[in-house]
Design a protein around this motif. Structure first.
Motif, PDB file in Angstrom:
ATOM      1  N   TYR A   1      43.916  39.631  35.114  1.00 54.96           N
ATOM      2  CA  TYR A   1      43.821  38.426  34.288  1.00 54.96           C
ATOM      3  C   TYR A   1      44.964  37.460  34.596  1.00 54.96           C
ATOM      4  N   LEU A   2      46.184  37.994  34.702  1.00 57.27           N
ATOM      5  CA  LEU A   2      47.341  37.134  34.958  1.00 57.27           C
ATOM      6  C   LEU A   2      47.242  36.452  36.317  1.00 57.27           C
ATOM      7  N   PHE A   3      46.821  37.210  37.325  1.00 55.81           N
ATOM      8  CA  PHE A   3      46.716  36.627  38.666  1.00 55.81           C
ATOM      9  C   PHE A   3      45.674  35.519  38.703  1.00 55.81           C
ATOM     10  N   PHE A   4      44.499  35.782  38.115  1.00 53.90           N
ATOM     11  CA  PHE A   4      43.444  34.771  38.142  1.00 53.90           C
ATOM     12  C   PHE A   4      43.714  33.630  37.158  1.00 53.90           C
TER      13      PHE A   4
ATOM     14  N   ALA B   1      44.671  34.532  44.256  1.00 48.24           N
ATOM     15  CA  ALA B   1      44.702  35.669  43.330  1.00 48.24           C
ATOM     16  C   ALA B   1      44.034  36.886  43.951  1.00 48.24           C
ATOM     17  N   TYR B   2      42.902  36.669  44.608  1.00 43.85           N
ATOM     18  CA  TYR B   2      42.165  37.771  45.229  1.00 43.85           C
ATOM     19  C   TYR B   2      43.016  38.474  46.283  1.00 43.85           C
TER      20      TYR B   2
ATOM     21  N   LEU C   1      39.233  50.444  34.710  1.00 43.85           N
ATOM     22  CA  LEU C   1      38.686  49.179  34.219  1.00 43.85           C
ATOM     23  C   LEU C   1      38.525  48.149  35.330  1.00 43.85           C
ATOM     24  N   ALA C   2      39.336  48.271  36.388  1.00 42.28           N
ATOM     25  CA  ALA C   2      39.309  47.273  37.456  1.00 42.28           C
ATOM     26  C   ALA C   2      38.598  47.751  38.715  1.00 42.28           C
ATOM     27  N   GLY C   3      38.409  49.060  38.858  1.00 38.64           N
ATOM     28  CA  GLY C   3      37.949  49.603  40.124  1.00 38.64           C
ATOM     29  C   GLY C   3      36.447  49.804  40.223  1.00 38.64           C
ATOM     30  N   HIS C   4      35.998  50.044  41.428  1.00 39.84           N
ATOM     31  CA  HIS C   4      34.599  50.327  41.738  1.00 39.84           C
ATOM     32  C   HIS C   4      34.274  51.738  41.257  1.00 39.84           C
TER      33      HIS C   4
END
Length: 201
Positions: A3-6, A14-15, A101-104
């Motif tokens: 969230y912070l990066f984007f 960010a990506y 929460l973030a991963g595949h």
């Protein structure tokens, strides 16, 4: 973190920074784990670099790269808990949960399978005797998995609720497809991604 990066960078920056961050954290955790198990400074450094670059081929897919720190984090947490540091149950559980929460999801299942199988041998690696001590890593892994699973519910419950509205709902059922999406060899290929295992009918 995502969230912070984007929030403060444009999408492209960010990506790429998040992909680099995941690989860097994975390398640092491998280095720290190897140093914890008494590997020399140079050997631990090489191990961290090799681990990061072995996952570089997936840098185009951020959810996959986000899983990179998972295995060394859980290994490090297990080893620290076996040394008597219970705080690592929280660090490994919460850190692993945030990665979930973030991963595949497919790579997360492979990572969990790899760590679960490897936890059987951690007691042997430490030279501990007695079946109770041998099962301690498995028990600690189970406790961490409960914390990880509790955090992951925020993602998987919403996926279950809204899956019928996805474009896949009009074609092949997700559940019928997912039932054959993971094989036992996937955990081996996570450690050696270039190992090609022929499918078994």
């Amino acid at each position: 973190i995502h969230y912070l990066f984007f929030r403060y960078f444009n999408v492209y920056d960010a990506y790429h920074w998040l992909a680099f961050f995941s690989l860097l954290v994975g390398a640092i955790l491998v280095f720290h784990f190897l140093r914890t198990v008494k590997i020399g400074l140079l050997g631990a450094y090489i191990g961290g670099v090799v681990y990061a670059f072995s996952n570089w081929r997936m840098a185009y897919d951020l959810p996959i790269v986000s899983v990179v720190p998972f295995i060394p984090l859980i290994f490090l947490a297990l080893w620290k808990m076996l040394d008597g540091s219970r705080i690592w149950l929280f660090i490994g559980g919460v850190g692993g949960g945030l990665i979930v929460l973030a991963g595949h999801y497919h790579y997360l299942l492979e990572a969990l399978a790899a760590v679960a199988l490897s936890s059987v041998f951690l007691g042997w690696m430490r030279g501990e005797s007695g079946w109770k001590k041998a099962f301690r890593p498995i028990f600690y892994f189970f406790l961490m998995s409960l914390i990880i699973g509790g955090i992951a519910l925020a993602r998987f419950i919403s996926s279950l609720v809204f899956s019928e509205y996805s474009v896949r709902a009009g074609g092949v059922s997700f559940w019928s497809f997912a039932s054959s999406g993971l094989s036992w060899f996937d955990s081996i290929q996570f450690f050696s991604p270039y190992l090609e295992v022929p499918p078994i009918a």
